[in-house]
Write a protein that holds these residues in place. Sequence first.
Motif, mmCIF file in Angstrom:
data_model
loop_
_atom_site.group_PDB
_atom_site.id
_atom_site.type_symbol
_atom_site.label_atom_id
_atom_site.label_comp_id
_atom_site.label_asym_id
_atom_site.label_seq_id
_atom_site.Cartn_x
_atom_site.Cartn_y
_atom_site.Cartn_z
ATOM 1 N N LEU A 182 40.539 -32.770 31.416
ATOM 2 C CA LEU A 182 41.626 -31.788 31.958
ATOM 3 C C LEU A 182 41.371 -30.432 31.670
ATOM 4 N N GLU B 256 37.281 -36.503 38.826
ATOM 5 C CA GLU B 256 38.444 -36.755 39.775
ATOM 6 C C GLU B 256 38.436 -37.978 40.337
ATOM 7 N N ASN C 219 42.130 -37.731 36.523
ATOM 8 C CA ASN C 219 42.591 -36.662 35.472
ATOM 9 C C ASN C 219 44.047 -36.960 35.450
ATOM 10 N N GLN D 46 44.829 -33.220 25.595
ATOM 11 C CA GLN D 46 43.740 -33.623 26.832
ATOM 12 C C GLN D 46 43.412 -34.931 26.746
ATOM 13 N N ASN D 47 42.879 -35.791 27.805
ATOM 14 C CA ASN D 47 42.723 -36.916 28.059
ATOM 15 C C ASN D 47 41.351 -37.322 26.934
#
Length: 406
Positions: free
Chosen positions: A29, A140, A169, A296-297
């Motif tokens: 992200l 994405e 995301n 964040q991922n």
Amino acid sequence: MHRLLRPAVTLVVILAGALVVAEPAAAALPATVRAMTWNICGASAAACEGKGSASQKINSIVQQVRSDPGIGVIMIQETCAHLHSNPLATALTNATGATWHVSHRTARSISSGQAIECTFDGAGQRDAGVAVLMRSQADEQIETFTQTFASSPNPSASQGWACIKDRGNKIVACSVHLLRPEDDPDDAIKRASLRDMLSELKQWQDFYGYRTIVGGDFNIDDGGAALDPIQAFAHEVDEDDNCNTTGLSCGLLGNKYDHIFYGRRAWLQSTGDAGSDGGGLSDHRRLIGQAAPRNQNEVNAAVAGTPPSGLPCVSNTYVTVCWENSGDRIWVRDDESDGKRAVAEWFAGANRSDYWRNGICNNSLGSGVWGQCNKDMVEGSEIGLRGTRLNGGAFTDSTSMLYTIV
């Protein structure tokens, strides 16, 4: 460990006339996600007389993005698909070098249920409504869809939304335009639309781990009690209402009818303010804001191991995932020898306002081999996880969700 016994929840959306079950995933992200909403006054020739051409409106938005390249989500209302929404996606792609995805929803008359005609150019096309656009980013997986609000007194003509879901995301963004008071004098359709909207936002966030963004022309002033539930759920851009989005200038002869909301659990406090009307191109000013994802991922490669017996698990033909509360371990096994990787998708903190994480545990160890990712979760947090498989860069064939408390 406490296993949550929840009723089965399936999020069903309307995608090109078909029923589709949402499939969340996770990846990288940006540090902040900036969004803009603008009622462009582009559908009605009579109401928007003297407000500029379609190309002028498109060029104005392109120039806004060029001057503010952080904008990644754009919601527009009173837009025609053939004049504005689709050409804008092309123009933004050409101007920025990044692909822009678009989802357009044509509105319907509350009296006849017929698609609303775009009279702006006299072409007779019935494609006036709302749209959302999203800038392409790494990892994405895009799904565009439109949706009506089913509890409306007139569902076939209810005020719905256009949405883009980035499954990679974990972001879903939607554009909405609620009815004017003169078209809905007792606010029955508006109240139903708001209820359905909030229900969907909560499902996407709390059951599937998405970061939600919704914006548009709500036709409700910032002080209106009707917005209280969504304001409790989400951060509102320009929460202190320093600037109106209709009227001559900040605080003068106008109302804040345009709003952007970022879900509170997944986003940090949002900031923003009203901007330009494009130099007289609309009777609304733009509202622009931003928010940072709470975390964040997280993407981890699974390490080979053997899980203890008796763990709660979910599985299908292709993948099995389990949760081990002792040590906060996510276990994933590839159950199909087909060259596709098995992945555990997870998110944590849907039951908290101060904690949010999400990510994937990626097992590339081969068919039949268990792998684990060791995570350190905050005690008392709810964990949601499920298995899926990576097929040519897309996540497919997901299991049901498993919910548990750390």
